[in-house]
Design a protein around this motif. Structure first.
Motif, mmCIF file in Angstrom:
data_model
loop_
_atom_site.group_PDB
_atom_site.id
_atom_site.type_symbol
_atom_site.label_atom_id
_atom_site.label_comp_id
_atom_site.label_asym_id
_atom_site.label_seq_id
_atom_site.Cartn_x
_atom_site.Cartn_y
_atom_site.Cartn_z
ATOM 1 N N ALA A 209 35.230 58.919 -2.170
ATOM 2 C CA ALA A 209 35.123 58.085 -0.967
ATOM 3 C C ALA A 209 34.931 59.008 0.226
ATOM 4 C CB ALA A 209 36.387 57.255 -0.775
ATOM 5 N N GLN A 210 34.641 58.404 1.366
ATOM 6 C CA GLN A 210 34.654 59.186 2.603
ATOM 7 C C GLN A 210 35.651 58.570 3.576
ATOM 8 O OE1 GLN A 210 31.124 59.654 5.311
ATOM 9 N NE2 GLN A 210 31.409 61.816 4.775
ATOM 10 N N ASP A 211 36.456 59.431 4.159
ATOM 11 C CA ASP A 211 37.515 59.061 5.100
ATOM 12 C C ASP A 211 37.010 59.346 6.515
ATOM 13 O OD1 ASP A 211 40.016 58.609 6.244
ATOM 14 O OD2 ASP A 211 40.870 60.516 5.593
ATOM 15 N N HIS A 212 37.700 58.832 7.513
ATOM 16 C CA HIS A 212 37.392 59.115 8.919
ATOM 17 C C HIS A 212 38.678 59.604 9.563
ATOM 18 C CE1 HIS A 212 34.298 56.392 7.590
ATOM 19 N NE2 HIS A 212 33.617 56.510 8.699
ATOM 20 N N LYS A 213 38.774 60.923 9.769
ATOM 21 C CA LYS A 213 40.050 61.531 10.153
ATOM 22 C C LYS A 213 40.377 61.402 11.634
ATOM 23 C CE LYS A 213 41.884 63.955 6.672
ATOM 24 N NZ LYS A 213 43.306 63.993 6.381
ATOM 25 N N ARG A 214 39.335 61.353 12.487
ATOM 26 C CA ARG A 214 39.606 61.352 13.925
ATOM 27 C C ARG A 214 40.053 59.968 14.379
ATOM 28 N NH1 ARG A 214 38.288 65.775 17.073
ATOM 29 N NH2 ARG A 214 37.518 67.445 15.749
ATOM 30 N N ALA A 215 40.839 59.945 15.442
ATOM 31 C CA ALA A 215 41.456 58.678 15.871
ATOM 32 C C ALA A 215 40.450 57.682 16.434
ATOM 33 C CB ALA A 215 42.535 58.966 16.919
ATOM 34 N N PHE A 216 39.392 58.186 17.094
ATOM 35 C CA PHE A 216 38.537 57.270 17.855
ATOM 36 C C PHE A 216 37.085 57.300 17.385
ATOM 37 C CE2 PHE A 216 41.759 58.946 21.036
ATOM 38 C CZ PHE A 216 42.671 57.915 20.795
ATOM 39 N N ASP A 217 36.347 56.291 17.819
ATOM 40 C CA ASP A 217 34.918 56.166 17.483
ATOM 41 C C ASP A 217 34.165 57.452 17.836
ATOM 42 O OD1 ASP A 217 35.459 53.605 16.749
ATOM 43 O OD2 ASP A 217 34.081 52.656 18.170
ATOM 44 N N GLY A 218 33.102 57.703 17.081
ATOM 45 C CA GLY A 218 32.268 58.862 17.372
ATOM 46 C C GLY A 218 32.940 60.173 17.022
ATOM 47 N N VAL A 331 39.231 49.336 7.002
ATOM 48 C CA VAL A 331 39.411 49.600 8.430
ATOM 49 C C VAL A 331 40.917 49.641 8.697
ATOM 50 C CG1 VAL A 331 38.974 48.784 10.780
ATOM 51 C CG2 VAL A 331 37.267 48.378 8.974
ATOM 52 N N VAL A 332 41.380 50.743 9.250
ATOM 53 C CA VAL A 332 42.814 50.890 9.539
ATOM 54 C C VAL A 332 43.109 50.354 10.939
ATOM 55 C CG1 VAL A 332 44.654 52.584 9.961
ATOM 56 C CG2 VAL A 332 43.095 52.878 8.018
ATOM 57 N N LEU A 333 44.104 49.477 11.021
ATOM 58 C CA LEU A 333 44.609 49.044 12.327
ATOM 59 C C LEU A 333 45.872 49.863 12.603
ATOM 60 C CD1 LEU A 333 44.292 45.136 12.210
ATOM 61 C CD2 LEU A 333 42.497 46.870 12.378
ATOM 62 N N ALA A 334 45.849 50.577 13.711
ATOM 63 C CA ALA A 334 46.974 51.467 14.042
ATOM 64 C C ALA A 334 47.637 51.000 15.332
ATOM 65 C CB ALA A 334 46.466 52.901 14.205
ATOM 66 N N ALA A 335 48.891 51.375 15.497
ATOM 67 C CA ALA A 335 49.616 51.033 16.724
ATOM 68 C C ALA A 335 49.158 51.953 17.847
ATOM 69 C CB ALA A 335 51.119 51.191 16.496
ATOM 70 N N ARG A 380 50.009 53.925 11.286
ATOM 71 C CA ARG A 380 48.971 53.100 10.661
ATOM 72 C C ARG A 380 49.679 51.853 10.132
ATOM 73 N NH1 ARG A 380 45.694 57.037 6.831
ATOM 74 N NH2 ARG A 380 47.782 57.730 6.255
ATOM 75 N N VAL A 381 49.208 50.690 10.505
ATOM 76 C CA VAL A 381 49.995 49.469 10.320
ATOM 77 C C VAL A 381 49.378 48.530 9.289
ATOM 78 C CG1 VAL A 381 50.843 47.412 11.520
ATOM 79 C CG2 VAL A 381 51.084 49.678 12.571
ATOM 80 N N LEU A 382 48.079 48.246 9.404
ATOM 81 C CA LEU A 382 47.418 47.348 8.452
ATOM 82 C C LEU A 382 46.112 47.971 8.003
ATOM 83 C CD1 LEU A 382 47.705 43.794 10.109
ATOM 84 C CD2 LEU A 382 48.852 44.534 8.009
ATOM 85 N N ASN A 383 45.694 47.613 6.790
ATOM 86 C CA ASN A 383 44.393 48.040 6.267
ATOM 87 C C ASN A 383 43.591 46.787 5.954
ATOM 88 O OD1 ASN A 383 46.123 50.355 4.097
ATOM 89 N ND2 ASN A 383 45.501 50.663 6.203
ATOM 90 N N VAL A 384 42.502 46.608 6.668
ATOM 91 C CA VAL A 384 41.636 45.453 6.410
ATOM 92 C C VAL A 384 40.495 45.949 5.527
ATOM 93 C CG1 VAL A 384 40.198 43.689 7.456
ATOM 94 C CG2 VAL A 384 42.303 44.441 8.602
ATOM 95 N N CYS A 385 40.440 45.437 4.303
ATOM 96 C CA CYS A 385 39.514 45.971 3.307
ATOM 97 C C CYS A 385 38.577 44.870 2.806
ATOM 98 C CB CYS A 385 40.284 46.522 2.110
ATOM 99 S SG CYS A 385 41.502 47.770 2.573
ATOM 100 N N ALA A 386 37.362 45.255 2.478
ATOM 101 C CA ALA A 386 36.407 44.263 1.979
ATOM 102 C C ALA A 386 35.428 44.893 1.010
ATOM 103 C CB ALA A 386 35.652 43.621 3.146
ATOM 104 N N LEU A 387 34.972 44.056 0.072
ATOM 105 C CA LEU A 387 33.874 44.395 -0.819
ATOM 106 C C LEU A 387 32.629 43.684 -0.308
ATOM 107 C CD1 LEU A 387 35.395 43.801 -4.381
ATOM 108 C CD2 LEU A 387 34.479 45.994 -3.541
ATOM 109 N N GLU A 409 48.523 45.121 20.796
ATOM 110 C CA GLU A 409 49.130 46.460 20.861
ATOM 111 C C GLU A 409 48.567 47.408 19.807
ATOM 112 O OE1 GLU A 409 50.807 43.646 20.890
ATOM 113 O OE2 GLU A 409 51.729 43.599 22.884
ATOM 114 N N GLY A 410 47.552 46.953 19.058
ATOM 115 C CA GLY A 410 46.946 47.808 18.034
ATOM 116 C C GLY A 410 45.556 48.273 18.450
ATOM 117 N N PHE A 411 45.033 49.248 17.716
ATOM 118 C CA PHE A 411 43.637 49.660 17.932
ATOM 119 C C PHE A 411 43.036 50.041 16.590
ATOM 120 C CE2 PHE A 411 43.336 54.313 17.415
ATOM 121 C CZ PHE A 411 44.682 54.669 17.349
ATOM 122 N N HIS A 412 41.703 50.080 16.553
ATOM 123 C CA HIS A 412 41.010 50.489 15.327
ATOM 124 C C HIS A 412 39.674 51.094 15.706
ATOM 125 C CE1 HIS A 412 39.507 46.408 16.229
ATOM 126 N NE2 HIS A 412 38.355 46.880 15.771
#
Ligand code: AMP
Ligand code: GLY
Length: 422
Positions: A209-218, A331-335, A380-387, A409-412
């Motif tokens: 898989a590929q992960d996205h390590k940085r907190a923000f877009d881009g 998609v990770v939803l984080a506080a 990291r609070v919720l993971n919204v996942c889809a196929l 109060e969350g961001f993604h």
């Protein structure tokens, strides 16, 4: 089979979800688990690192298999204690787990076994670490030696920032994990995560898989434990996977066995696909989080026989895992405030809804308040996942579900999968 699953994050919720669908399962107990897992399993309030408590629980429920989710439980020696108690464990001993728990150990191990990786130095004091920076051009890579939940790595754009990161790490920001720092060469390329199961002797590739390590877009902001993932990742071509298996994974598994610590569990190889081929960024000794979530969505085979064989032997008799043709995304939803200082306790609405076929919500850092409300209880609070039939379709489904969850109060990140989507 009775299975004890150790851990409480999104990775463990995804594992519980997949294990719960196995026809081999008798009883599933998760410890400590989280509110999302409560629908799938019995939860018991034993901390992942409470080794004696976990062994006692495994005995009490007559566990045929214990599945260790998080690295902290590996480092605490849970597999060692279970081995002594004669209970099969998916997860390596603390000695084999040093591949993750010390970056300095791993770099020296890579050298001993001819595994390609970035050039580096290890330091206990700041002055020589700073002097060593002269060997490299910016950006500079500074890593706390020990476990820091994915947050101990700084990519510094210039020398002043690199020196500050060295002072910061050695100054106690990561506690004992920062007693030593690794300064290493910046590797240019695309990063990917590849997984292999091992039963101490034979091994089997188990997805990528590929992960996205940085907190923000881009790819901006600080490094995190991972803000989203997707699979399949185009960068993991057949050639890259094969080279990684032969030059990084196999030598590592042979190496730990030769050094007296055969590996049972899943080896997570984080690699950089450079112009000179794949190079090791780091090994982890458990599934990736959030990579595991997309792997479990795509895994068509029953997971349990693989976990059992890695723990107790016989991996060589299993066929390779079958994967769905669909793409998966998480998609990770984080506080807000994550990774430095996430704000806990805010109420999340709408996460318990049915989001339709192909969508799964995994809980990571959540808690139920006395009145039943779901609240944030971690970074990291919720993971919204889809196929989806394509990655784009999977992404659209996931973000549609994200838009229905009310949590100011969350961001993604809004760009998960960007490298593959163009
Ligand atoms: P780690 O905790 O070692 O996985 O590092 C966190 C992230 O920092 C990785 O996912 C990479 O994106 C980045 N990183 C780590 N080491 C290097 C390196 N030597 N060169 C470039 N990027 C790196
Ligand atoms: N997502 C990367 C990790 O689990 O370390």
């Amino acid at each position: 089979m009775n299975i004890l699953l150790v851990g409480a994050g999104g990775r463990e919720h995804a594992l519980a979800w997949k294990i719960a669908g196995s026809p081999l399962l008798g009883r599933l107990v998760c410890a400590p688990g989280n509110p999302g897992m409560a629908r799938l399993a019995e939860l018991r309030a034993v901390a992942a690192t409470d080794v004696q408590g976990q062994v006692a629980l495994a005995r009490e429920i007559g566990a045929d298999l214990v599945v260790v989710g998080p690295e902290a439980a590996v480092a605490a020696g849970l597999a060692d204690a279970l081995q002594a108690a004669g209970i099969p464990c998916f997860g390596p001993t603390a000695a084999a787990g040093r591949l993750e728990s010390s970056k300095a150990f791993t770099k020296a191990f890579a050298d001993r076994h001819g595994i390609p990786t970035a050039r580096y130095g290890v330091f206990e004091t700041a002055e020589p670490a700073k002097a060593f920076l002269s060997r490299f051009a910016p950006p500079f890579v500074i890593k706390a030696d020990g476990l820091a939940a994915g947050k101990g790595v700084v990519i510094a754009p210039d020398r002043a920032a690199a020196e500050a990161a060295i002072d910061d790490a050695l100054g106690g920001r990561f506690g004992a994990a920062g007693a030593r720092v690794v300064v290493e060469e910046f590797l240019e390329g695309e990063i990917a995560s590849l997984f292999a199961l091992c039963d101490g002797r034979s091994s089997l590739l188990f997805g990528g898989a590929q992960d996205h390590k940085r907190a923000f877009d881009g790819e901006a902001g600080p490094n995190t434990g991972g803000m989203g993932a997707y699979a399949p990742a185009p960068v993991l071509s057949e050639a890259v996977v094969e080279t990684t298996r032969v030059r990084l994974i196999e030598p590592a598994l042979r190496g730990v066995a030769a050094e007296g610590a055969p590996f049972r569990g899943v080896l997570f190889c984080e690699l950089m696909v450079t112009a000179e081929g794949p190079k090791l960024v780091e090994f982890n000794v458990r599934f990736g989080d959030p990579e595991c979530q997309v792997l479990m969505l795509r895994l068509e085979s029953d997971l349990v026989p693989f976990l059992r064989a890695a723990a107790a032997g016989g991996l060589e008799r299993l066929p390779p895992p079958r994967w769905r043709a669909e793409a998966a995304i998480c998609v990770v939803l984080a506080a807000k405030g994550y990774p430095e200082s996430p704000i806990s306790g805010s109420v999340i609405e709408g996460a318990d809804a049915d989001f339709g076929p192909g969508v799964q919500i995994f809980h990571a850092g959540t808690a139920r308040r006395g009145d039943g409300a779901l609240v944030a209880a971690g970074g990291r609070v919720l993971n919204v996942c889809a196929l989806g039939a394509t990655l784009k379709a999977a992404r659209d489904r996931a973000y549609e579900a994200v838009s229905k969850i009310r949590w100011p109060e969350g961001f993604h990140r809004t760009d998960i999968g960007w490298r593959a989507l163009g």
